[in-house]
Design a protein around this motif. Structure first.
Motif, short mmCIF file in Angstrom:
data_model
loop_
_atom_site.label_atom_id
_atom_site.label_comp_id
_atom_site.label_asym_id
_atom_site.label_seq_id
_atom_site.Cartn_x
_atom_site.Cartn_y
_atom_site.Cartn_z
N LEU A 174 0.83 -1.20 0.00
CA LEU A 174 0.00 0.00 0.00
C LEU A 174 0.86 1.25 0.00
CD1 LEU A 174 -2.76 -1.04 2.56
CD2 LEU A 174 -3.02 -0.81 0.09
N ARG A 175 1.96 1.20 0.76
CA ARG A 175 2.82 2.38 0.87
C ARG A 175 3.60 2.64 -0.41
NH1 ARG A 175 4.28 6.54 0.85
NH2 ARG A 175 5.81 7.66 2.10
N LEU A 176 4.22 1.61 -0.96
CA LEU A 176 5.14 1.81 -2.08
C LEU A 176 4.46 1.70 -3.43
CD1 LEU A 176 8.27 -0.18 -0.85
CD2 LEU A 176 7.77 2.25 -0.61
N LEU A 177 3.60 0.73 -3.61
CA LEU A 177 3.03 0.51 -4.94
C LEU A 177 1.75 1.32 -5.15
CD1 LEU A 177 4.22 -1.36 -7.14
CD2 LEU A 177 2.30 -2.86 -6.73
N VAL A 227 -2.90 -9.08 -2.13
CA VAL A 227 -3.86 -8.18 -2.78
C VAL A 227 -5.27 -8.45 -2.27
CG1 VAL A 227 -4.89 -7.51 -4.99
CG2 VAL A 227 -2.42 -7.90 -4.84
N TYR A 228 -5.62 -9.74 -2.13
CA TYR A 228 -6.97 -10.07 -1.66
C TYR A 228 -7.16 -9.68 -0.20
CZ TYR A 228 -11.39 -12.57 -1.30
OH TYR A 228 -12.71 -12.89 -1.12
N LEU A 229 -6.10 -9.83 0.62
CA LEU A 229 -6.18 -9.38 2.01
C LEU A 229 -6.40 -7.87 2.06
CD1 LEU A 229 -6.01 -9.93 5.02
CD2 LEU A 229 -3.51 -9.82 4.84
N THR A 230 -5.77 -7.15 1.16
CA THR A 230 -6.03 -5.71 1.06
C THR A 230 -7.50 -5.46 0.78
OG1 THR A 230 -3.80 -5.35 0.17
CG2 THR A 230 -5.40 -3.58 -0.17
N TYR A 231 -8.05 -6.22 -0.16
CA TYR A 231 -9.47 -6.04 -0.52
C TYR A 231 -10.39 -6.36 0.66
CZ TYR A 231 -13.95 -6.21 -2.74
OH TYR A 231 -15.26 -5.95 -3.03
N ILE A 254 -8.42 -3.38 -6.11
CA ILE A 254 -8.87 -3.59 -7.48
C ILE A 254 -7.89 -2.96 -8.46
CG2 ILE A 254 -10.67 -2.95 -9.15
CD1 ILE A 254 -12.71 -3.39 -6.87
N ARG A 255 -7.37 -1.79 -8.09
CA ARG A 255 -6.37 -1.16 -8.96
C ARG A 255 -5.11 -2.04 -9.06
NH1 ARG A 255 -2.67 3.12 -8.34
NH2 ARG A 255 -3.34 3.62 -6.22
N LEU A 256 -4.70 -2.63 -7.94
CA LEU A 256 -3.58 -3.55 -7.97
C LEU A 256 -3.90 -4.77 -8.84
CD1 LEU A 256 -2.29 -3.66 -4.28
CD2 LEU A 256 -0.97 -2.98 -6.30
#
Length: 396
Positions: free
Chosen positions: A120-123, A179-183, A201-203
């Motif tokens: 989240l921070r870098l990408l 990515v899914y954990l982010t979602y 979703i953007r990722l």
């Protein structure tokens, strides 16, 4: 064209990952890359409101950040070495810089939550304060966690590269899971800022662009889109949870559903089933039903039978048991649930409560709802479970 701070922020969030990845490729130093891109953003905030947006804002950020990085390394003891590396890398075209950065952030030696925070921070270009809000902690605490994670990358000599063909299947799973954990983190925080569902979703779209032949990448994106399509109907205007069976399906986003369906069909043609593809197919079946009673539970159960073969987790077994109950009746579903060892998991007790209520076992159902509510986090889910338990008691 002049730009206000919000516009600049949106551009930065969209371009930060690309710029950090490009500088990481040039200099091989994650802290240097991140700091230089932050400097470029600060310069943009000062200049763009008066000078207007440059023709290619992303390229401007990367170029400005590269100049800042060069200024810094000239003052560094390793300056000549880093500058030589930058000269070599700048002359090459590296189409997968962001992919390299994502695999670095999601290296299996890092804890899953650390992978998400760093991504989240870098990408995604979120500020440290925004990442902190997403994980309900302070900015100072999050800053320390991010520093520790970056130090671990350096100390463990985690390579900045895309895995080779033999490594890719195992490593890709970690990336997709992050990515899914982010979602799912964002999905459980409706109305939060930043909206992690949109970032995830953007990722997912970025991964799909960078890895167009990977079926599990398409499956993950489809799953997020199909889930996101139902998000507006998940709570009522008062913020209370609305179960799938009671949702107003007119609120579902049909464009997202159509896009998700196209991806699922693409996956089916590939015939390389994996966890995210099967979960996306299940979500697609739910999206097909105009009303809850039209849901094809037989097909959903067949898909859960397939899913448990590729991802034999307790949560999948729980969802399969619910599907069994929808197809074969509450008694059979309850029997399947009682084979599971999930006493500390609130959805297990919520599922038992629903089946017990269908059987007319109101005392047992009310007790199961109370147990589920006591285990649930402070959220619309807990409020719903508390209400359901009270309703069962009232009609007893």
């Amino acid at each position: 064209m002049a730009a206000d701070r919000d516009t600049i922020g949106r551009i930065f969030r969209a371009e930060a990952g690309r710029s950090v990845a490009a500088l990481m490729t040039m200099f091989g130093d994650l802290d240097l890359a991140e700091d230089a891109v932050q400097d470029a953003f600060a310069i943009a905030v000062r200049r763009w409101p008066d000078d207007g947006l440059p023709p290619n804002p992303g390229a401007w950020i990367t170029t400005t950040a590269r100049h800042r990085a060069i200024d810094k390394v000239r003052r560094d003891a390793r300056g000549n070495e880093l500058l030589r590396r930058a000269a070599v890398e700048t002359s090459e075209t590296v189409p997968d810089d962001r992919l390299r950065l994502l695999f670095t952030c999601c290296h299996p030696s890092l804890a899953p939550q650390s992978q998400v925070e760093l991504t989240l921070r870098l990408l995604c270009g979120l500020s440290t304060a925004e990442v902190a809000r997403a994980f309900l902690t302070t900015e100072a605490t999050m800053a320390k966690r991010l520093v520790r994670t970056k130090h671990k990358i350096k100390a463990a000599n985690i390579p900045y590269r895309t895995p080779g063909d033999t490594e890719l299947p195992g490593r890709l799973h970690a990336v997709l899971t992050a990515v899914y954990l982010t979602y799912t983190t964002g999905y459980g925080q409706p109305g939060s800022s930043p909206d992690l569902t949109e970032e995830a979703i953007r990722l997912g779209r970025t991964l799909r662009l960078l890895m167009p032949d990977e079926a599990e990448v398409a499956g993950l994106l489809a799953l997020m889109l199909l889930t996101q399509a139902r998000r507006r109907s998940r709570t009522d205007p008062a913020g209370e949870l609305v179960l799938l069976r009671d949702q107003d399906r007119r609120l579902w986003d049909r464009e997202l559903i159509q896009e998700g369906h196209r991806l699922v069909l693409w996956c089916l043609r590939r015939d390389q089933p994996g966890r995210f593809q099967v979960e996306a197919a299940i979500a697609a079946v739910h999206a097909d039903a105009a009303v809850f009673d039209d849901t094809d539970w037989t097909q959903i159960l067949a898909l859960y039978n397939q899913l448990i073969a590729v991802a034999p987790t307790p949560v999948v077994a729980l969802n399969r048991a619910v599907a069994v109950g929808e197809v074969h009746g509450a008694a059979r579903g309850l029997h399947e649930l009682d084979q599971l060892n999930l006493a500390g998991y609130y959805p297990f007790h919520a599922a038992r409560a629903e089946f017990l209520a269908r059987q007319g076992r109101t005392d047992d159902a009310a007790e199961a709802f109370r147990t589920a509510a006591s285990l649930a986090p402070d959220s619309p889910e807990r409020d719903y479970l508390t209400r359901r338990g009270a309703q069962i008691t009232e009609v007893r």
